[in-house]
Design a protein around this motif. Structure first.
Motif, PDB file in Angstrom:
ATOM      1  N   ASN A  19       0.831  -1.208   0.000  1.00 49.02           N
ATOM      2  CA  ASN A  19       0.000   0.000   0.000  1.00 49.02           C
ATOM      3  C   ASN A  19       0.862   1.253   0.000  1.00 49.02           C
ATOM      4  N   GLU A  20       0.324   2.334  -0.543  1.00 46.96           N
ATOM      5  CA  GLU A  20       1.037   3.611  -0.581  1.00 46.96           C
ATOM      6  C   GLU A  20       1.276   4.131   0.833  1.00 46.96           C
TER       7      GLU A  20
ATOM      8  N   SER B  17       2.309   7.316   1.185  1.00 52.19           N
ATOM      9  CA  SER B  17       1.812   8.680   1.045  1.00 52.19           C
ATOM     10  C   SER B  17       0.968   8.743  -0.222  1.00 52.19           C
ATOM     11  N   GLY B  18       0.179   9.779  -0.343  1.00 58.09           N
ATOM     12  CA  GLY B  18      -0.681   9.915  -1.517  1.00 58.09           C
ATOM     13  C   GLY B  18      -2.140   9.695  -1.183  1.00 58.09           C
ATOM     14  N   LYS B  19      -2.956   9.604  -2.222  1.00 57.11           N
ATOM     15  CA  LYS B  19      -4.411   9.541  -2.060  1.00 57.11           C
ATOM     16  C   LYS B  19      -4.897   8.285  -1.342  1.00 57.11           C
ATOM     17  N   ARG B  20      -4.147   7.194  -1.434  1.00 54.88           N
ATOM     18  CA  ARG B  20      -4.579   5.939  -0.814  1.00 54.88           C
ATOM     19  C   ARG B  20      -3.721   5.566   0.394  1.00 54.88           C
ATOM     20  N   ASN B  21      -3.138   6.562   1.034  1.00 54.03           N
ATOM     21  CA  ASN B  21      -2.271   6.261   2.167  1.00 54.03           C
ATOM     22  C   ASN B  21      -3.042   5.785   3.401  1.00 54.03           C
TER      23      ASN B  21
ATOM     24  N   ARG C 169      -4.910   3.088   3.348  1.00 54.68           N
ATOM     25  CA  ARG C 169      -5.167   1.660   3.212  1.00 54.68           C
ATOM     26  C   ARG C 169      -4.463   0.821   4.286  1.00 54.68           C
TER      27      ARG C 169
END
Length: 166
Positions: free
Chosen positions: A97-98, A100-104, A106
């Motif tokens: 999973n990310e 950082s970023g929009k899906r951090n 998860r």
């Protein structure tokens, strides 16, 4: 104690997260969060107050003594640190999973799917444990949540009364 959360995550749409969340629900899963990224490790304010290897090993031992056949899942922003510093024990490294970023969110969401949590002194892992809906969950957290430099914070202000402080 029963907690009611009004914050809900979007459903998983990544196959790996769906599979791991299902697996976690079928076993005595324990999410372990280690905040060891460069942003923390190199910070005077945060880095010197991070949870130690000794804390994590005591928390793992606590879970082994209180949970039958625990399955550990390690979440971290620095997998190399975990491999280099934690003694050998059986776990699944969640590293897809990310950070950082929009899906951090998860990793936080997946940690909240575990039956139990070992949190670091990071609000990210605190929220994962708080959002864990398992009524019988065991949450282990550090006695010293905040770096002593932050004298205006107190661990008693953040640790829930039924969580275990080590």
């Amino acid at each position: 104690m029963i907690y009611v959360n009004s914050l809900l995550f979007l459903p998983f749409d990544e196959l790996k997260n769906i599979e791991v969340a299902a697996k976690m629900s079928q076993e005595n899963s324990v999410a372990i969060h280690l905040r060891k990224g460069d942003d923390y490790m190199q910070s005077e304010l945060m880095g010197k107050g991070l949870c130690t290897v000794d804390y994590y090993m005591k928390a793992i031992d606590y879970m082994r003594k209180h949970i039958n056949n625990p399955h550990f899942y390690v979440f971290t922003d620095n997998p190399c640190w975990v491999k280099d510093n934690l003694p050998e024990f059986e776990y699944m490294l969640v590293d897809w999973n990310e950070v950082s970023g929009k899906r951090n969110f998860r990793d936080m969401q997946l940690m909240s799917c575990a039956k139990h949590n070992i949190i670091g002194n990071s609000t990210y892992s605190w929220w994962a444990a708080w959002l864990n809906a398992n009524q019988d969950k065991i949450v282990v957290g550090p006695k010293r949540f905040f770096n002593p430099i932050n004298s205006f914070f107190s661990t008693c202000d953040i640790m829930c009364e039924d969580w275990i402080s080590l």
